[in-house]
Design a protein around this motif. Structure first.
Motif, PDB file in Angstrom:
ATOM      1  N   ILE A 109      -1.436  16.924  26.267  1.00 36.48           N
ATOM      2  CA  ILE A 109      -1.044  15.528  26.496  1.00 36.48           C
ATOM      3  C   ILE A 109      -1.081  14.803  25.156  1.00 36.48           C
ATOM      4  CG2 ILE A 109      -1.631  13.384  27.683  1.00 36.48           C
ATOM      5  CD1 ILE A 109      -3.033  15.166  29.810  1.00 36.48           C
ATOM      6  N   VAL A 110       0.048  14.255  24.761  1.00 45.16           N
ATOM      7  CA  VAL A 110       0.143  13.555  23.475  1.00 45.16           C
ATOM      8  C   VAL A 110       0.749  12.168  23.696  1.00 45.16           C
ATOM      9  CG1 VAL A 110       0.345  15.663  22.109  1.00 45.16           C
ATOM     10  CG2 VAL A 110       2.395  14.572  22.982  1.00 45.16           C
ATOM     11  N   PRO A 111       0.439  11.215  22.832  1.00 48.20           N
ATOM     12  CA  PRO A 111       1.016   9.880  22.982  1.00 48.20           C
ATOM     13  C   PRO A 111       2.488   9.872  22.588  1.00 48.20           C
ATOM     14  CG  PRO A 111      -0.310   9.989  21.003  1.00 48.20           C
ATOM     15  CD  PRO A 111      -0.484  11.299  21.714  1.00 48.20           C
ATOM     16  N   ASP A 112       3.217   8.940  23.161  1.00 46.93           N
ATOM     17  CA  ASP A 112       4.626   8.768  22.847  1.00 46.93           C
ATOM     18  C   ASP A 112       4.729   7.705  21.757  1.00 46.93           C
ATOM     19  OD1 ASP A 112       7.370   8.810  22.863  1.00 46.93           O
ATOM     20  OD2 ASP A 112       7.575   7.614  24.685  1.00 46.93           O
ATOM     21  N   VAL A 113       4.737   8.137  20.499  1.00 43.39           N
ATOM     22  CA  VAL A 113       4.764   7.214  19.372  1.00 43.39           C
ATOM     23  C   VAL A 113       5.838   7.642  18.383  1.00 43.39           C
ATOM     24  CG1 VAL A 113       2.307   6.663  19.551  1.00 43.39           C
ATOM     25  CG2 VAL A 113       3.043   8.488  18.029  1.00 43.39           C
ATOM     26  N   GLN A 114       6.193   6.720  17.533  1.00 43.52           N
ATOM     27  CA  GLN A 114       7.104   7.041  16.442  1.00 43.52           C
ATOM     28  C   GLN A 114       6.343   6.834  15.139  1.00 43.52           C
ATOM     29  OE1 GLN A 114      10.855   4.993  16.431  1.00 43.52           O
ATOM     30  NE2 GLN A 114      11.311   5.602  14.345  1.00 43.52           N
ATOM     31  N   LEU A 115       6.234   7.881  14.340  1.00 42.52           N
ATOM     32  CA  LEU A 115       5.562   7.807  13.051  1.00 42.52           C
ATOM     33  C   LEU A 115       6.524   7.212  12.032  1.00 42.52           C
ATOM     34  CD1 LEU A 115       2.913   8.600  11.609  1.00 42.52           C
ATOM     35  CD2 LEU A 115       4.030  10.738  10.981  1.00 42.52           C
ATOM     36  N   ILE A 116       6.102   6.129  11.377  1.00 44.15           N
ATOM     37  CA  ILE A 116       6.964   5.466  10.407  1.00 44.15           C
ATOM     38  C   ILE A 116       6.251   5.341   9.067  1.00 44.15           C
ATOM     39  CG2 ILE A 116       8.235   4.163  12.162  1.00 44.15           C
ATOM     40  CD1 ILE A 116       6.575   1.683  11.294  1.00 44.15           C
ATOM     41  N   SER A 117       7.052   5.145   8.037  1.00 46.79           N
ATOM     42  CA  SER A 117       6.532   4.892   6.702  1.00 46.79           C
ATOM     43  C   SER A 117       6.132   3.416   6.615  1.00 46.79           C
ATOM     44  CB  SER A 117       7.627   5.195   5.684  1.00 46.79           C
ATOM     45  OG  SER A 117       7.271   4.690   4.419  1.00 46.79           O
ATOM     46  N   PRO A 118       5.166   3.070   5.780  1.00 47.14           N
ATOM     47  CA  PRO A 118       4.809   1.662   5.622  1.00 47.14           C
ATOM     48  C   PRO A 118       6.003   0.787   5.217  1.00 47.14           C
ATOM     49  CG  PRO A 118       3.164   3.036   4.573  1.00 47.14           C
ATOM     50  CD  PRO A 118       4.288   3.940   4.993  1.00 47.14           C
ATOM     51  N   LYS A 119       6.959   1.361   4.478  1.00 48.91           N
ATOM     52  CA  LYS A 119       8.113   0.557   4.049  1.00 48.91           C
ATOM     53  C   LYS A 119       9.020   0.178   5.210  1.00 48.91           C
ATOM     54  CE  LYS A 119      10.928   4.498   2.801  1.00 48.91           C
ATOM     55  NZ  LYS A 119      12.335   4.523   2.737  1.00 48.91           N
TER      56      LYS A 119
ATOM     57  N   SER B 299      -0.721   7.605   4.670  1.00 55.19           N
ATOM     58  CA  SER B 299      -0.761   8.535   3.541  1.00 55.19           C
ATOM     59  C   SER B 299       0.401   8.279   2.585  1.00 55.19           C
ATOM     60  CB  SER B 299      -0.730   9.988   4.030  1.00 55.19           C
ATOM     61  OG  SER B 299       0.533  10.294   4.597  1.00 55.19           O
ATOM     62  N   GLN B 300       1.437   7.579   3.052  1.00 61.54           N
ATOM     63  CA  GLN B 300       2.586   7.259   2.212  1.00 61.54           C
ATOM     64  C   GLN B 300       2.413   5.928   1.473  1.00 61.54           C
ATOM     65  OE1 GLN B 300       6.310   7.539   4.289  1.00 61.54           O
ATOM     66  NE2 GLN B 300       5.663   9.334   5.435  1.00 61.54           N
ATOM     67  N   LEU B 301       1.298   5.253   1.708  1.00 62.99           N
ATOM     68  CA  LEU B 301       1.056   3.963   1.080  1.00 62.99           C
ATOM     69  C   LEU B 301       0.663   4.158  -0.382  1.00 62.99           C
ATOM     70  CD1 LEU B 301       0.920   0.935   1.696  1.00 62.99           C
ATOM     71  CD2 LEU B 301      -1.499   1.240   2.189  1.00 62.99           C
ATOM     72  N   THR B 302       1.413   3.535  -1.269  1.00 59.73           N
ATOM     73  CA  THR B 302       1.138   3.605  -2.702  1.00 59.73           C
ATOM     74  C   THR B 302       1.176   2.196  -3.273  1.00 59.73           C
ATOM     75  OG1 THR B 302       3.480   3.898  -3.209  1.00 59.73           O
ATOM     76  CG2 THR B 302       2.167   5.907  -2.910  1.00 59.73           C
ATOM     77  N   PRO B 303       0.552   1.967  -4.412  1.00 59.90           N
ATOM     78  CA  PRO B 303       0.549   0.615  -4.994  1.00 59.90           C
ATOM     79  C   PRO B 303       1.949   0.086  -5.311  1.00 59.90           C
ATOM     80  CG  PRO B 303      -1.106   1.985  -6.061  1.00 59.90           C
ATOM     81  CD  PRO B 303      -0.298   2.884  -5.178  1.00 59.90           C
TER      82      PRO B 303
END
Length: 105
Positions: free
Chosen positions: A33-43, A67-71
């Protein structure tokens, strides 16, 4: 005759919440059983907000991949977001009422 214990008779402990949460997660993992989500980039956060605002039935939950968040990351603008049309809900807190620990540095 013993009285049935009600939920409010005994305050829950944090460890009980953790063990129940872990039990639920283990059960879900075992059953696939997994959640129904969409993984997005911070941008893409603005695009996700527009999608939620428009009540797009395709996606209701977004997870931002931090993990994609950069300065130097730049959030992509979205033409549907117009900050000039935003309305203030509630009353702004005057600077004199703010706690000193929250003062701008």
């Amino acid at each position: 005759m013993p009285r049935a214990r009600r939920h409010s008779d005994t305050p829950p402990t944090h460890s009980a919440f953790r063990s129940q949460t872990q039990e639920m997660l283990d059960y879900c993992a075992a059953k696939g059983i997994v959640p129904d989500v969409q993984l997005i980039s911070p941008k893409d956060a603005n695009h996700a907000m527009v999608s939620l605002y428009k009540s797009d039935p395709a996606v209701r939950r977004f997870v931002i991949d931090m993990s994609q968040l950069t300065p130097d990351l730049v959030v992509e603008p979205d033409a549907a977001i117009d900050p000039t049309a935003w309305k203030m809900l509630g009353t702004p807190v005057p600077a004199s009422a703010r706690h000193p620990a929250h003062a701008a540095k």
